[in-house]
Design a protein around this motif. Structure first.
Motif, mmCIF file in Angstrom:
data_model
loop_
_atom_site.group_PDB
_atom_site.id
_atom_site.type_symbol
_atom_site.label_atom_id
_atom_site.label_comp_id
_atom_site.label_asym_id
_atom_site.label_seq_id
_atom_site.Cartn_x
_atom_site.Cartn_y
_atom_site.Cartn_z
ATOM 1 N N LEU A 25 -85.873 -72.903 64.860
ATOM 2 C CA LEU A 25 -87.267 -73.330 64.993
ATOM 3 C C LEU A 25 -88.115 -72.212 65.582
ATOM 4 N N SER A 26 -87.558 -71.483 66.542
ATOM 5 C CA SER A 26 -88.365 -70.423 67.148
ATOM 6 C C SER A 26 -88.534 -69.264 66.171
ATOM 7 N N ASP A 27 -87.500 -69.028 65.352
ATOM 8 C CA ASP A 27 -87.652 -67.993 64.337
ATOM 9 C C ASP A 27 -88.735 -68.427 63.351
ATOM 10 N N ALA A 28 -88.762 -69.729 63.059
ATOM 11 C CA ALA A 28 -89.811 -70.247 62.177
ATOM 12 C C ALA A 28 -91.174 -70.053 62.835
ATOM 13 N N GLY A 29 -91.215 -70.228 64.165
ATOM 14 C CA GLY A 29 -92.470 -70.009 64.884
ATOM 15 C C GLY A 29 -92.922 -68.569 64.750
ATOM 16 N N HIS A 30 -91.944 -67.662 64.826
ATOM 17 C CA HIS A 30 -92.281 -66.247 64.682
ATOM 18 C C HIS A 30 -92.744 -65.978 63.263
ATOM 19 N N MET A 31 -92.088 -66.628 62.300
ATOM 20 C CA MET A 31 -92.503 -66.464 60.905
ATOM 21 C C MET A 31 -93.916 -67.001 60.705
ATOM 22 N N LEU A 32 -94.234 -68.057 61.431
ATOM 23 C CA LEU A 32 -95.593 -68.602 61.325
ATOM 24 C C LEU A 32 -96.581 -67.536 61.784
ATOM 25 N N SER A 33 -96.216 -66.841 62.866
ATOM 26 C CA SER A 33 -97.127 -65.812 63.365
ATOM 27 C C SER A 33 -97.288 -64.711 62.321
ATOM 28 N N ASP A 34 -96.208 -64.401 61.610
ATOM 29 C CA ASP A 34 -96.303 -63.377 60.573
ATOM 30 C C ASP A 34 -97.090 -63.854 59.399
ATOM 31 N N ALA A 35 -96.802 -65.096 58.990
ATOM 32 C CA ALA A 35 -97.516 -65.639 57.842
ATOM 33 C C ALA A 35 -99.005 -65.623 58.163
ATOM 34 N N ALA A 36 -99.339 -65.990 59.407
ATOM 35 C CA ALA A 36 -100.748 -65.989 59.802
ATOM 36 C C ALA A 36 -101.307 -64.572 59.743
ATOM 37 N N ALA A 37 -100.524 -63.606 60.248
ATOM 38 C CA ALA A 37 -101.007 -62.224 60.246
ATOM 39 C C ALA A 37 -101.184 -61.720 58.814
ATOM 40 N N LEU A 38 -100.206 -62.030 57.964
ATOM 41 C CA LEU A 38 -100.293 -61.594 56.570
ATOM 42 C C LEU A 38 -101.465 -62.265 55.869
ATOM 43 N N GLY A 39 -101.585 -63.576 56.070
ATOM 44 C CA GLY A 39 -102.654 -64.323 55.429
ATOM 45 C C GLY A 39 -104.010 -63.786 55.869
ATOM 46 N N LEU A 40 -104.099 -63.477 57.175
ATOM 47 C CA LEU A 40 -105.345 -62.943 57.716
ATOM 48 C C LEU A 40 -105.683 -61.598 57.106
ATOM 49 N N SER A 41 -104.664 -60.728 57.002
ATOM 50 C CA SER A 41 -104.922 -59.394 56.469
ATOM 51 C C SER A 41 -105.386 -59.508 55.028
ATOM 52 N N PHE A 42 -104.729 -60.406 54.290
ATOM 53 C CA PHE A 42 -105.096 -60.596 52.892
ATOM 54 C C PHE A 42 -106.531 -61.102 52.815
ATOM 55 N N PHE A 43 -106.811 -62.086 53.666
ATOM 56 C CA PHE A 43 -108.116 -62.699 53.704
ATOM 57 C C PHE A 43 -109.174 -61.687 54.101
ATOM 58 N N ALA A 44 -108.811 -60.832 55.059
ATOM 59 C CA ALA A 44 -109.759 -59.836 55.540
ATOM 60 C C ALA A 44 -110.136 -58.895 54.408
ATOM 61 N N ILE A 45 -109.140 -58.499 53.612
ATOM 62 C CA ILE A 45 -109.432 -57.614 52.482
ATOM 63 C C ILE A 45 -110.306 -58.363 51.471
ATOM 64 N N LYS A 46 -109.953 -59.621 51.193
ATOM 65 C CA LYS A 46 -110.722 -60.425 50.231
ATOM 66 C C LYS A 46 -112.166 -60.579 50.716
ATOM 67 N N LEU A 47 -112.308 -60.995 51.980
ATOM 68 C CA LEU A 47 -113.641 -61.266 52.501
ATOM 69 C C LEU A 47 -114.446 -59.985 52.655
ATOM 70 N N GLY A 48 -113.727 -58.894 52.966
ATOM 71 C CA GLY A 48 -114.415 -57.612 53.112
ATOM 72 C C GLY A 48 -115.112 -57.229 51.821
ATOM 73 N N GLU A 49 -114.597 -57.775 50.683
ATOM 74 C CA GLU A 49 -115.219 -57.445 49.411
ATOM 75 C C GLU A 49 -116.493 -58.262 49.207
ATOM 76 N N LYS A 50 -116.603 -59.368 49.935
ATOM 77 C CA LYS A 50 -117.795 -60.218 49.773
ATOM 78 C C LYS A 50 -119.021 -59.439 50.217
ATOM 79 N N ALA A 51 -120.071 -59.578 49.483
ATOM 80 C CA ALA A 51 -121.257 -58.775 49.772
ATOM 81 C C ALA A 51 -121.830 -59.117 51.145
ATOM 82 N N VAL A 52 -122.480 -58.114 51.716
ATOM 83 C CA VAL A 52 -123.212 -58.336 52.950
ATOM 84 C C VAL A 52 -124.414 -59.201 52.586
ATOM 85 N N SER A 53 -124.630 -60.294 53.300
ATOM 86 C CA SER A 53 -125.758 -61.161 52.942
ATOM 87 C C SER A 53 -126.892 -60.952 53.935
#
Length: 309
Positions: free
Chosen positions: A53-81
């Motif tokens: 379970l704790s390893d899963a917790g650590h994986m959650l932290s990674d999944a969050a970090a990965l998802g965030l990085s992906f999202f950051a790249i995606k959102l960074g492409e969104k135009a400045v409004s």
């Protein structure tokens, strides 16, 4: 798996291409880890293993970090409004702060549960635990490999995601060791011990993420830039009399912004001094976004020499 398409021969490919490969790598690593995290949670509940379970917790932290990085790249492409003049770059920081806080909560919860188990070690199905943790290790190795291959331009997000995944491997190794100890020596206590170690890893990364993102949200000066040095460097430009109202802050990781007022002597040519100061900021301090207000001495009112009209 022998399909290797090499797009763009030589180094002639555009920035855009490596961007897509970064994005693809982050997305696939994210899906892989998120999917396995769910497996690990279910496995942890069935085998009654806290280490899983704790390893899963650590994986959650990674999944969050990965998802965030992906999202950051995606959102960074969104135009400045018009309203959001920095685009969505800030979102990354807010999300990181929430992610960090969530990690801290998870880690504390695991520690609490582990302490309870120290005094009353429950039965753990070590065989199932071993199988799942070995698969977990393989999943992490695969994710790390995907990220390594995908990272064409040293992207900060991809790099931090990679480090996360490496840390994750330690969590899986801990669970594997604990499972082996339980299988061969019947040491039920190995399970809570392994989980506390992983929880400490989670706590450290959660604390770091939270601290850094709060520093940015509080408009703190970027850690890699010394405000005093910047002030001195600008003050040394010929004909600059004084530097005041100097502010340096960060919009999102690796995006420092500066604003300041320079008082210049009356014979100073504003454009020249402006160009010089921006060049120094860019070349020496890597600040690409600066807003500098220049004032002639006579005008800069409460002046020390009383030349005030």
């Amino acid at each position: 798996m022998g399909h290797h398409h090499h797009h763009g021969h030589g180094h002639g490919h555009s920035h855009g291409h490596s961007h897509t490969s970064n994005k693809k790598a982050l997305l696939s690593a994210f899906l892989l880890i998120a999917a396995f995290m769910i497996v690990e949670v279910i496995g942890g509940i069935i085998t009654n293993s806290l280490a899983l379970l704790s390893d899963a917790g650590h994986m959650l932290s990674d999944a969050a970090a990965l998802g965030l990085s992906f999202f950051a790249i995606k959102l960074g492409e969104k135009a400045v409004s018009q309203e959001k003049t920095y685009g969505y770059k800030r979102f990354e920081i807010i999300a990181a702060a929430l992610n960090g806080l969530a990690l801290i909560v998870i880690a504390l919860f695991i520690c609490y549960e582990a302490v309870r188990r120290f005094f009353d070690p429950p039965e753990v199905q070590s065989t199932g635990m071993l199988i799942i943790s070995v698969i977990g290790l393989l999943v992490n190795i695969l994710a790390a490999w995907i990220l390594m291959k995908g990272d064409k331009e040293e992207n900060l997000n991809v790099r931090s995601a990679f480090l996360h995944v490496i840390g994750d491997m330690l969590g899986s190794v801990g669970a594997i060791l604990a499972a082996l100890l339980i299988m061969f020596f019947g040491w039920g206590i190995a399970d809570p011990i392994a989980s506390v170690i992983v929880a400490i890893l989670i706590l450290i990364s959660g604390w770091r993420v939270t601290k850094d993102s709060f520093h940015i949200l509080m408009e703190g000066a970027p850690t890699q830039i010394d405000t005093r040095e910047v002030k001195e460097a600008l003050g040394k430009i010929p004909l600059v009399k004084e530097v005041h109202d100097l502010h340096i802050w960060t919009i999102t990781s690796g995006y420092p912004v500066l604003s300041c007022h320079l008082t210049i002597s009356n014979e100073g040519i504003q454009d020249e001094i402006l160009a010089k100061s921006q060049k120094i900021l860019h070349d020496v301090f890597h600040i690409e976004h600066s807003t500098i207000q220049l004032e002639k001495e006579a005008i800069g009112c409460p002046s020390p020499h009383g030349t005030c009209n």
